[in-house]
Design a protein around this motif. Structure first.
Motif, PDB file in Angstrom:
ATOM      1  N   ALA A 167       0.834  -1.203   0.000  1.00 30.07           N
ATOM      2  CA  ALA A 167       0.000   0.000   0.000  1.00 30.07           C
ATOM      3  C   ALA A 167       0.871   1.257   0.000  1.00 30.07           C
ATOM      4  CB  ALA A 167      -0.940   0.007   1.204  1.00 30.07           C
ATOM      5  N   GLY A 168       1.999   1.188   0.692  1.00 32.73           N
ATOM      6  CA  GLY A 168       2.917   2.321   0.702  1.00 32.73           C
ATOM      7  C   GLY A 168       3.479   2.611  -0.671  1.00 32.73           C
ATOM      8  N   ALA A 169       3.804   1.548  -1.423  1.00 27.60           N
ATOM      9  CA  ALA A 169       4.309   1.730  -2.788  1.00 27.60           C
ATOM     10  C   ALA A 169       3.252   2.366  -3.677  1.00 27.60           C
ATOM     11  CB  ALA A 169       4.751   0.390  -3.359  1.00 27.60           C
ATOM     12  N   MET A 170       1.988   1.941  -3.516  1.00 24.44           N
ATOM     13  CA  MET A 170       0.913   2.527  -4.318  1.00 24.44           C
ATOM     14  C   MET A 170       0.712   3.999  -3.973  1.00 24.44           C
ATOM     15  SD  MET A 170      -0.396   0.636  -6.663  1.00 24.44           S
ATOM     16  CE  MET A 170      -1.918   1.534  -6.987  1.00 24.44           C
ATOM     17  N   ILE A 171       0.738   4.323  -2.686  1.00 23.35           N
ATOM     18  CA  ILE A 171       0.563   5.718  -2.259  1.00 23.35           C
ATOM     19  C   ILE A 171       1.687   6.587  -2.809  1.00 23.35           C
ATOM     20  CG2 ILE A 171       0.599   7.266  -0.258  1.00 23.35           C
ATOM     21  CD1 ILE A 171      -0.803   4.976   1.306  1.00 23.35           C
ATOM     22  N   GLU A 172       2.923   6.095  -2.716  1.00 19.13           N
ATOM     23  CA  GLU A 172       4.067   6.856  -3.196  1.00 19.13           C
ATOM     24  C   GLU A 172       4.079   6.974  -4.715  1.00 19.13           C
ATOM     25  OE1 GLU A 172       5.100   8.594  -0.691  1.00 19.13           O
ATOM     26  OE2 GLU A 172       7.197   7.970  -0.568  1.00 19.13           O
ATOM     27  N   THR A 173       3.364   6.089  -5.398  1.00 16.59           N
ATOM     28  CA  THR A 173       3.253   6.164  -6.854  1.00 16.59           C
ATOM     29  C   THR A 173       2.094   7.060  -7.269  1.00 16.59           C
ATOM     30  OG1 THR A 173       4.160   3.920  -7.077  1.00 16.59           O
ATOM     31  CG2 THR A 173       3.001   4.816  -8.973  1.00 16.59           C
ATOM     32  N   ILE A 174       0.971   6.936  -6.578  1.00 12.31           N
ATOM     33  CA  ILE A 174      -0.241   7.670  -6.942  1.00 12.31           C
ATOM     34  C   ILE A 174      -0.135   9.152  -6.625  1.00 12.31           C
ATOM     35  CG2 ILE A 174      -2.669   7.998  -6.310  1.00 12.31           C
ATOM     36  CD1 ILE A 174      -2.852   4.949  -6.014  1.00 12.31           C
ATOM     37  N   LEU A 175       0.285   9.486  -5.417  1.00  7.27           N
ATOM     38  CA  LEU A 175       0.253  10.889  -4.985  1.00  7.27           C
ATOM     39  C   LEU A 175       1.032  11.835  -5.897  1.00  7.27           C
ATOM     40  CD1 LEU A 175       0.272  10.838  -1.076  1.00  7.27           C
ATOM     41  CD2 LEU A 175      -1.349  11.986  -2.563  1.00  7.27           C
ATOM     42  N   PRO A 176       2.275  11.524  -6.282  1.00  2.00           N
ATOM     43  CA  PRO A 176       2.978  12.438  -7.202  1.00  2.00           C
ATOM     44  C   PRO A 176       2.270  12.613  -8.539  1.00  2.00           C
ATOM     45  CG  PRO A 176       4.533  10.942  -6.153  1.00  2.00           C
ATOM     46  CD  PRO A 176       3.156  10.435  -5.826  1.00  2.00           C
ATOM     47  N   HIS A 177       1.578  11.567  -9.001  1.00  2.00           N
ATOM     48  CA  HIS A 177       0.875  11.623 -10.287  1.00  2.00           C
ATOM     49  C   HIS A 177      -0.379  12.493 -10.209  1.00  2.00           C
ATOM     50  CE1 HIS A 177       2.976   8.928 -13.065  1.00  2.00           C
ATOM     51  NE2 HIS A 177       3.240   8.155 -12.042  1.00  2.00           N
ATOM     52  N   TYR A 178      -1.051  12.450  -9.071  1.00  2.00           N
ATOM     53  CA  TYR A 178      -2.370  13.075  -8.978  1.00  2.00           C
ATOM     54  C   TYR A 178      -2.436  14.247  -7.992  1.00  2.00           C
ATOM     55  CZ  TYR A 178      -4.076   9.110 -11.661  1.00  2.00           C
ATOM     56  OH  TYR A 178      -4.275   8.179 -12.646  1.00  2.00           O
ATOM     57  N   ARG A 179      -1.291  14.658  -7.459  1.00  2.00           N
ATOM     58  CA  ARG A 179      -1.298  15.751  -6.485  1.00  2.00           C
ATOM     59  C   ARG A 179      -1.879  17.040  -7.074  1.00  2.00           C
ATOM     60  NH1 ARG A 179       1.102  16.219  -1.766  1.00  2.00           N
ATOM     61  NH2 ARG A 179       2.539  14.487  -2.121  1.00  2.00           N
ATOM     62  N   HIS A 180      -1.566  17.322  -8.333  1.00  2.00           N
ATOM     63  CA  HIS A 180      -2.053  18.551  -8.972  1.00  2.00           C
ATOM     64  C   HIS A 180      -3.051  18.251 -10.082  1.00  2.00           C
ATOM     65  CE1 HIS A 180       0.982  20.624  -6.651  1.00  2.00           C
ATOM     66  NE2 HIS A 180       1.935  19.863  -7.177  1.00  2.00           N
ATOM     67  N   ASN A 181      -3.667  17.093 -10.004  1.00  2.00           N
ATOM     68  CA  ASN A 181      -4.657  16.714 -11.000  1.00  2.00           C
ATOM     69  C   ASN A 181      -5.983  17.418 -10.737  1.00  2.00           C
ATOM     70  OD1 ASN A 181      -6.764  14.803 -12.311  1.00  2.00           O
ATOM     71  ND2 ASN A 181      -4.806  14.099 -13.130  1.00  2.00           N
ATOM     72  N   GLU A 182      -6.756  17.628 -11.799  1.00  2.00           N
ATOM     73  CA  GLU A 182      -8.035  18.321 -11.670  1.00  2.00           C
ATOM     74  C   GLU A 182      -9.132  17.441 -11.089  1.00  2.00           C
ATOM     75  OE1 GLU A 182      -9.005  19.827 -15.502  1.00  2.00           O
ATOM     76  OE2 GLU A 182      -7.378  21.296 -15.538  1.00  2.00           O
ATOM     77  N   LEU A 183      -8.912  16.143 -11.012  1.00  2.00           N
ATOM     78  CA  LEU A 183      -9.928  15.239 -10.481  1.00  2.00           C
ATOM     79  C   LEU A 183     -10.217  15.547  -9.012  1.00  2.00           C
ATOM     80  CD1 LEU A 183      -8.760  11.829 -11.989  1.00  2.00           C
ATOM     81  CD2 LEU A 183     -10.684  13.228 -12.735  1.00  2.00           C
ATOM     82  N   GLN A 184     -11.485  15.547  -8.664  1.00  2.00           N
ATOM     83  CA  GLN A 184     -11.898  15.779  -7.292  1.00  2.00           C
ATOM     84  C   GLN A 184     -12.128  14.435  -6.587  1.00  2.00           C
ATOM     85  OE1 GLN A 184     -12.180  18.852  -5.740  1.00  2.00           O
ATOM     86  NE2 GLN A 184     -11.266  19.622  -7.643  1.00  2.00           N
TER      87      GLN A 184
END
Length: 296
Positions: A167-184
């Motif tokens: 889960a930590g690997a997924m979080i560390e992969t997802i957050l940088p990708h979607y931190r500034h994404n327009e998705l709510q």
């Protein structure tokens, strides 16, 4: 299944050379039923290999000690027969699955209390080994337990590797990708053999992370709808993105479409780079393994 591993995915670029592993980074993921790994070339700044093998029928991690020991023996046998994986690499990251974990905010975390944090959230075998991982993107610590027989394999073959929780690997992969994404409030569902994770972001920050066991498709959909309800998220407008062991033509995906209006498969920008000929139909299955950030 028999003791022989079943190869599910095997793609290597012509540039890959087992003799040159010192120039590569290796990312390994120990799944509940097998092993997956990717090879990243720093010389050309892209992935040049990915492989996935099935070592156990069903989830060994949710079974008894006998199944876990059998799985670890098959894992050792596979590594010994694929010696190049044990060659020196520039960097090695190892992702291990564990359903026994909890998250603690960085400001409240005390390293000497990690076993207490875990015992508060879970009952687990005292023979299990407790590890910790700092999630830089989430400003939190993830504490988790690894079965002793699996941990022995990790220490024997990958003692110097950077150890990551699944889960930590997924979080560390997802957050940088979607931190500034327009998705709510994007919701991410990562499906594995016998269990799945739900990760929810809010304004570029981690809002929710938990794992659930499942057998029938209805189990997974029930827990997902339950989590959305608890977080006051509407299945009619929340975006849900899928990764892991799930097929577009599966009954599970069809069922999800009945309850979630905006459901899709995650796409990894690494796949669009020239190199390994990994079909788009498979990229979402290895989202965490195809993250150059794990190679640093």
């Amino acid at each position: 299944m028999t003791g022989e591993p079943l190869t599910l995915v095997n793609y290597y670029d012509r540039l890959f050379d087992q003799v040159l592993t010192g120039q590569y980074s290796l990312s390994i993921r120990i799944d509940p039923d097998g092993l997956s790994f990717s090879v990243y070339s720093h010389l050309v700044s892209r992935y040049i290999g990915i492989e996935s093998v099935l070592l156990h029928q069903g989830s060994a991690f949710s079974s008894g000690e006998t199944a876990k020991t059998l799985f670890s023996d098959r894992l050792k046998d596979f590594l010994q027969k694929h010696e190049w994986i044990l060659n020196p690499f520039r960097h090695v990251s190892l992702i291990v699955h564990s359903p026994t974990y909890t998250l603690i905010p960085h400001a409240l975390y005390k390293p000497e209390s990690k076993a207490e944090y875990l015992a508060f959230a879970h009952q687990y075998e005292q023979t299990n080994v407790v590890h910790e991982q700092f999630l830089n993107a989430a400003e939190a610590w993830l504490v988790y337990a690894v079965n002793n027989s699996i941990n022995e394999v990790i220490e024997q073959y990958f003692g110097s590797a950077r150890l990551l929780h699944h889960a930590g690997a997924m979080i560390e992969t997802i957050l940088p990708h979607y931190r500034h994404n327009e998705l709510q409030n994007p919701v991410f569902v990562n499906v594995r053999q016998g269990s799945f994770d739900i990760i929810v972001l809010n304004e570029g920050r981690l809002r929710y992370c938990n794992s659930f066991s499942w057998k029938a498709n209805e189990d997974l959909v029930y827990y997902l709808i339950f989590v959305l309800d608890q977080l006051a998220l509407n299945p009619e407008n929340v975006p849900v993105m899928l990764s892991g062991l799930l097929e577009p033509d599966s009954a599970l995906f069809a069922l999800l479409q009945q309850y979630i209006r905006h459901v899709s498969f995650m796409q990894n920008p690494e796949i669009s780079k020239p190199g390994i000929s990994l079909p788009v139909s498979n990229d979402y299955k290895f989202f965490d393994l195809l993250n150059p950030g794990l190679c640093e």
